[in-house]
Write an enzyme that holds these catalytic residues in place. Structure first.
Site, PDB file in Angstrom:
ATOM      1  N   CYS A 122      23.244  -5.714 -37.439  1.00  0.00           N
ATOM      2  CA  CYS A 122      22.101  -6.849 -37.242  1.00  0.00           C
ATOM      3  C   CYS A 122      21.797  -7.437 -36.065  1.00  0.00           C
ATOM      4  O   CYS A 122      20.744  -8.153 -35.933  1.00  0.00           O
ATOM      5  CB  CYS A 122      22.424  -8.150 -38.292  1.00  0.00           C
ATOM      6  N   CYS A 176      36.290 -12.487 -27.805  1.00  0.00           N
ATOM      7  CA  CYS A 176      36.253 -14.120 -27.623  1.00  0.00           C
ATOM      8  C   CYS A 176      35.055 -14.387 -28.590  1.00  0.00           C
ATOM      9  O   CYS A 176      33.925 -14.225 -28.263  1.00  0.00           O
ATOM     10  CB  CYS A 176      36.192 -14.610 -26.448  1.00  0.00           C
ATOM     11  N   CYS A 203      25.037 -10.767 -41.785  1.00  0.00           N
ATOM     12  CA  CYS A 203      24.762  -9.603 -42.748  1.00  0.00           C
ATOM     13  C   CYS A 203      25.969  -9.136 -43.496  1.00  0.00           C
ATOM     14  O   CYS A 203      25.852  -8.278 -44.257  1.00  0.00           O
ATOM     15  CB  CYS A 203      24.356  -8.410 -42.014  1.00  0.00           C
ATOM     16  N   CYS A 237      27.052  -7.925 -33.531  1.00  0.00           N
ATOM     17  CA  CYS A 237      27.229  -7.014 -34.403  1.00  0.00           C
ATOM     18  C   CYS A 237      26.145  -5.727 -34.552  1.00  0.00           C
ATOM     19  O   CYS A 237      24.934  -5.862 -34.308  1.00  0.00           O
ATOM     20  CB  CYS A 237      26.676  -7.799 -35.812  1.00  0.00           C
ATOM     21  N   CYS A 295      30.604 -10.171 -40.430  1.00  0.00           N
ATOM     22  CA  CYS A 295      29.380 -10.812 -39.861  1.00  0.00           C
ATOM     23  C   CYS A 295      29.005 -11.830 -40.714  1.00  0.00           C
ATOM     24  O   CYS A 295      28.644 -11.634 -41.735  1.00  0.00           O
ATOM     25  CB  CYS A 295      28.487  -9.889 -39.561  1.00  0.00           C
TER      26      CYS A 295
END
Length: 132
Positions: free
Chosen positions: A99, A121, A51, A96, A48
């Site tokens: 976060c 996607c 984070c 995510c 991510c």
């Protein structure tokens, strides 16, 4: 389960670029074919961009021709799914888990030759890559 890495909006604005903030925190989308990782073929882990949580292994990435990086599965527990009724249709948004950053959408039943018949996607701007 992933450790929560949430922050107040003011902190997100301070640590993310304006484009990252628009996509990760305001659920934007980068234009198709413009992302850094669409054609990336390195071996490692996609994390991510907000984070640093590991989200996808490169072994689950495939060529879908959709204009964004595509994965057929996430690292268990790293990605959450939410119903998204924007754009006049019902889709499944992916974020995510740690976060809450917007990653993109997942589509099912498109008959790609993958083990899950799913296509995650994902906006490249939502990701970073770590070699392994």
């Amino acid at each position: 389960m992933s450790e929560s890495k949430t922050r107040p909006e003011s902190e997100w604005r301070a640590v993310l670029s304006p484009q990252q903030f628009r996509i990760l925190r305001q659920k934007g989308t980068e234009p198709p074919g413009t992302g850094e990782y669409e054609h990336h073929t390195g071996q490692g882990v996609y994390t991510c961009a907000g984070c640093g949580t590991p989200l996808y292994k490169s072994s689950t990435k495939f060529k879908s021709g959709c204009g964004w990086p595509a994965f057929f599965d996430a690292i268990p527990g790293a990605v959450s799914r939410h119903e998204d009724q924007s754009m006049g249709m019902t889709r499944t948004e992916i974020t995510c888990t740690a976060c809450g950053g917007h990653l993109g959408h997942v589509f099912k039943g498109e008959r790609f030759p993958t083990p899950t018949d799913e296509r995650h996607c994902v906006n490249s701007i939502s990701l970073n890559f770590r070699d392994e």
